[in-house]
Design a protein around this motif. Structure first.
Motif, mmCIF file in Angstrom:
data_model
loop_
_atom_site.group_PDB
_atom_site.id
_atom_site.type_symbol
_atom_site.label_atom_id
_atom_site.label_comp_id
_atom_site.label_asym_id
_atom_site.label_seq_id
_atom_site.Cartn_x
_atom_site.Cartn_y
_atom_site.Cartn_z
ATOM 1 N N LEU A 1 92.372 8.955 -26.842
ATOM 2 C CA LEU A 1 93.731 8.422 -27.174
ATOM 3 C C LEU A 1 94.906 9.208 -27.034
ATOM 4 C CD1 LEU A 1 92.000 6.450 -30.425
ATOM 5 C CD2 LEU A 1 92.720 5.542 -27.991
ATOM 6 N N LEU A 2 96.003 8.606 -27.066
ATOM 7 C CA LEU A 2 97.219 9.507 -27.128
ATOM 8 C C LEU A 2 97.625 9.864 -28.595
ATOM 9 C CD1 LEU A 2 100.062 9.843 -25.676
ATOM 10 C CD2 LEU A 2 100.847 7.644 -26.845
ATOM 11 N N ARG B 1 97.342 3.604 -32.018
ATOM 12 C CA ARG B 1 96.144 4.138 -31.976
ATOM 13 C C ARG B 1 95.442 3.350 -30.418
ATOM 14 N NH1 ARG B 1 95.485 8.610 -32.423
ATOM 15 N NH2 ARG B 1 93.144 8.551 -32.748
ATOM 16 N N ASN B 2 96.249 2.619 -29.952
ATOM 17 C CA ASN B 2 95.712 1.817 -28.587
ATOM 18 C C ASN B 2 96.461 2.132 -27.541
ATOM 19 O OD1 ASN B 2 93.818 -0.090 -29.992
ATOM 20 N ND2 ASN B 2 95.672 -0.515 -31.273
ATOM 21 N N TYR C 1 95.927 11.088 -15.062
ATOM 22 C CA TYR C 1 96.002 10.134 -14.378
ATOM 23 C C TYR C 1 96.559 8.731 -14.366
ATOM 24 C CZ TYR C 1 93.043 13.481 -11.674
ATOM 25 O OH TYR C 1 92.413 14.590 -11.151
ATOM 26 N N ALA C 2 96.556 8.419 -15.865
ATOM 27 C CA ALA C 2 96.948 7.121 -16.189
ATOM 28 C C ALA C 2 97.161 7.330 -17.664
ATOM 29 C CB ALA C 2 95.760 6.212 -16.003
ATOM 30 N N THR C 3 98.284 6.505 -18.266
ATOM 31 C CA THR C 3 98.276 6.137 -19.449
ATOM 32 C C THR C 3 98.328 4.660 -19.716
ATOM 33 O OG1 THR C 3 99.624 8.085 -19.972
ATOM 34 C CG2 THR C 3 99.998 6.239 -21.573
ATOM 35 N N ILE C 4 97.325 4.079 -20.553
ATOM 36 C CA ILE C 4 97.170 2.631 -20.378
ATOM 37 C C ILE C 4 97.370 1.970 -21.989
ATOM 38 C CG2 ILE C 4 95.347 0.992 -19.717
ATOM 39 C CD1 ILE C 4 93.965 3.185 -18.110
ATOM 40 N N LEU C 5 98.054 0.906 -21.769
ATOM 41 C CA LEU C 5 98.179 0.189 -23.068
ATOM 42 C C LEU C 5 96.698 -0.610 -23.217
ATOM 43 C CD1 LEU C 5 101.558 -1.707 -23.236
ATOM 44 C CD2 LEU C 5 100.668 0.098 -24.903
ATOM 45 N N ALA C 6 96.279 -0.838 -24.451
ATOM 46 C CA ALA C 6 95.068 -1.365 -24.927
ATOM 47 C C ALA C 6 95.260 -2.294 -26.014
ATOM 48 C CB ALA C 6 93.937 -0.385 -25.248
ATOM 49 N N ILE C 7 94.315 -3.217 -26.412
ATOM 50 C CA ILE C 7 94.281 -3.985 -27.613
ATOM 51 C C ILE C 7 92.868 -3.553 -28.279
ATOM 52 C CG2 ILE C 7 96.079 -5.458 -26.897
ATOM 53 C CD1 ILE C 7 93.657 -7.476 -26.200
ATOM 54 N N GLY D 1 82.229 0.288 -33.667
ATOM 55 C CA GLY D 1 82.433 -1.269 -33.707
ATOM 56 C C GLY D 1 83.501 -1.622 -32.899
ATOM 57 N N TRP D 2 84.678 -0.974 -33.336
ATOM 58 C CA TRP D 2 85.848 -1.017 -32.783
ATOM 59 C C TRP D 2 86.088 -0.309 -31.379
ATOM 60 C CZ3 TRP D 2 88.732 -5.072 -33.812
ATOM 61 C CH2 TRP D 2 88.497 -5.822 -35.070
ATOM 62 N N GLY D 3 86.675 -0.777 -30.403
ATOM 63 C CA GLY D 3 86.982 -0.130 -29.058
ATOM 64 C C GLY D 3 88.339 -0.683 -28.486
ATOM 65 N N HIS D 4 88.822 -0.508 -27.414
ATOM 66 C CA HIS D 4 89.826 -0.417 -26.890
ATOM 67 C C HIS D 4 89.776 -1.338 -25.490
ATOM 68 C CE1 HIS D 4 91.346 2.536 -29.536
ATOM 69 N NE2 HIS D 4 90.265 3.083 -29.377
ATOM 70 N N GLU D 5 90.533 -2.423 -25.274
ATOM 71 C CA GLU D 5 90.448 -3.338 -24.287
ATOM 72 C C GLU D 5 91.669 -3.265 -23.552
ATOM 73 O OE1 GLU D 5 89.763 -7.912 -22.891
ATOM 74 O OE2 GLU D 5 89.112 -7.383 -24.918
#
Length: 152
Positions: free
Chosen positions: A58-59, A65-66, A79-85, A120-124
């Motif tokens: 995580l950044l 925190r997503n 290589y990549a910085t990605i937005l997540a929900i 239980g919580w992750g990043h989509e």
């Protein structure tokens, strides 16, 4: 003398508690995971990363925190910085779990979600709108999309 004995007992109990406390993971804040992929995979933004070993974390931001970053194995190249929900699963696993979107044969699998061990919580992952619509058509299910197109 009584106070000295009480203080000695308290200090001893404190030291025992420290010795038997399970080790704290330094990677729980940024959820750093080192993963090896046997095939190329696509990340949001259209970039395809070759098979190899990568760091996911995580950044380092106390506010959002997503935002997930993908680094080289050594952590020296981003290589990549990605937005997540946020994404929730009913049962947490002991290992890092990566979910992929199924794709047409010959196409690299697209990352869908990342779950850190024991959570239980992750990043989509959120894809650019055009790519999300393409994936949704192929999968016949909704895919999170960004309202604005971004350039890699």
């Amino acid at each position: 003398m009584k106070h000295f004995k009480v203080l000695t007992v308290i200090c001893s109990l404190f030291l025992l508690a420290l010795v038997f406390t399970p080790g704290l993971k330094a990677d729980t804040w940024n959820k750093k995971s080192i993963l090896t992929f046997s095939q190329p995979f696509e990340v949001p933004g259209g970039r395809v990363l070759p098979a190899g070993t990568y760091q996911f974390k995580l950044l380092d931001s106390p506010y959002d925190r997503n935002v997930v970053q993908i680094f080289s194995e050594s952590g020296t190249e981003l290589y990549a910085t990605i937005l997540a929900i946020p994404n929730y699963r009913l049962k947490a696993t002991e290992n890092t779990t990566m979910n992929f979107e199924e794709r047409a044969s010959g196409s690299p699998q697209a990352l869908k979600a990342w779950f850190y061990p024991g959570n239980g919580w992750g990043h989509e992952f959120v894809y650019p709108k055009a790519k999300a619509m393409e994936l949704a058509r192929i999968l016949n299910e909704p895919v999170p999309a960004m309202a604005v197109e971004v350039t890699p």
